[in-house]
Design a protein around this motif. Structure first.
Motif, PDB file in Angstrom:
ATOM      1  N   ARG A 215       0.832  -1.211   0.000  1.00 45.31           N
ATOM      2  CA  ARG A 215       0.000   0.000   0.000  1.00 45.31           C
ATOM      3  C   ARG A 215       0.865   1.259   0.000  1.00 45.31           C
ATOM      4  O   ARG A 215       0.587   2.221  -0.717  1.00 45.31           O
ATOM      5  CB  ARG A 215      -0.912   0.007   1.222  1.00 45.31           C
TER       6      ARG A 215
ATOM      7  N   ALA B 160      -4.873  -9.796  -1.439  1.00 44.07           N
ATOM      8  CA  ALA B 160      -5.645  -8.703  -0.832  1.00 44.07           C
ATOM      9  C   ALA B 160      -5.307  -7.377  -1.517  1.00 44.07           C
ATOM     10  O   ALA B 160      -6.190  -6.557  -1.766  1.00 44.07           O
ATOM     11  CB  ALA B 160      -5.369  -8.627   0.665  1.00 44.07           C
ATOM     12  N   ALA B 161      -4.038  -7.175  -1.828  1.00 40.77           N
ATOM     13  CA  ALA B 161      -3.625  -5.945  -2.517  1.00 40.77           C
ATOM     14  C   ALA B 161      -4.280  -5.853  -3.890  1.00 40.77           C
ATOM     15  O   ALA B 161      -4.758  -4.788  -4.291  1.00 40.77           O
ATOM     16  CB  ALA B 161      -2.101  -5.905  -2.639  1.00 40.77           C
TER      17      ALA B 161
ATOM     18  N   ARG C  42      -7.109  -7.285  -4.780  1.00 43.85           N
ATOM     19  CA  ARG C  42      -8.543  -7.027  -4.556  1.00 43.85           C
ATOM     20  C   ARG C  42      -8.800  -5.555  -4.241  1.00 43.85           C
ATOM     21  O   ARG C  42      -9.848  -5.014  -4.581  1.00 43.85           O
ATOM     22  CB  ARG C  42      -9.081  -7.918  -3.432  1.00 43.85           C
ATOM     23  N   GLU C  43      -7.844  -4.912  -3.592  1.00 44.00           N
ATOM     24  CA  GLU C  43      -7.981  -3.485  -3.271  1.00 44.00           C
ATOM     25  C   GLU C  43      -7.718  -2.589  -4.489  1.00 44.00           C
ATOM     26  O   GLU C  43      -7.864  -1.373  -4.399  1.00 44.00           O
ATOM     27  CB  GLU C  43      -7.007  -3.095  -2.156  1.00 44.00           C
TER      28      GLU C  43
END
Length: 139
Positions: A16, A59-60, A62-63
């Motif tokens: 992020r 997860a990254a 998906r974000e």
């Protein structure tokens, strides 16, 4: 490797941060991520490490973060910095006792055999299916 620890949530936080700090919004290729495991073929810690870190990469994605790839370190146990230790390989290498000696010139048949560890099988299955197994859950 007692000195080596993993913090998977920190990986997502780092991804992020890298995306946020890049004004050009470049693609992110995550490279050389690996675990310093033991000298066995059945290395549960290495499997845990890659499963949990790959979950963070998922997860990254998906974000909506611009992750374009992930590579593990390393494909095989290798000779680095004058030693065969620590072992980071997804494949265990059966080093002979002579390998790495100053006068070592040639490996005999059967030396340097490469044996996939469970983490190698996991990453292979993931690459083929492009899906994380249902039992891979976040921390």
């Amino acid at each position: 490797c007692a000195w080596f620890a993993g913090y998977p949530r920190g990986y997502l936080e780092t991804i992020r941060l890298a995306a946020r700090m890049d004004p050009q919004k470049s693609d992110l290729l995550l490279t050389e991520n690996g675990f310093c495991g033991n000298a066995t073929v059945d290395d549960a810690d290495r499997l845990w490490y890659h499963r949990e870190y790959l979950w963070q990469v998922a997860a990254a994605v998906r974000e909506g973060l611009p992750v374009v790839g992930y590579t593990a370190w390393s494909f095989v146990d290798n000779y680095e910095w004058g030693s065969f230790k620590p072992r980071f390989g997804l494949h265990y290498v059966n080093f002979s006792q002579d390998a790495g000696a100053p006068d070592f010139e040639e490996a005999a048949a059967g030396d340097l055999r490469r044996i996939p560890r469970s983490a190698a099988n996991f990453l292979s299955d993931f690459a083929k299916s492009k899906c994380l197994p249902a039992d891979v859950i976040p921390l």
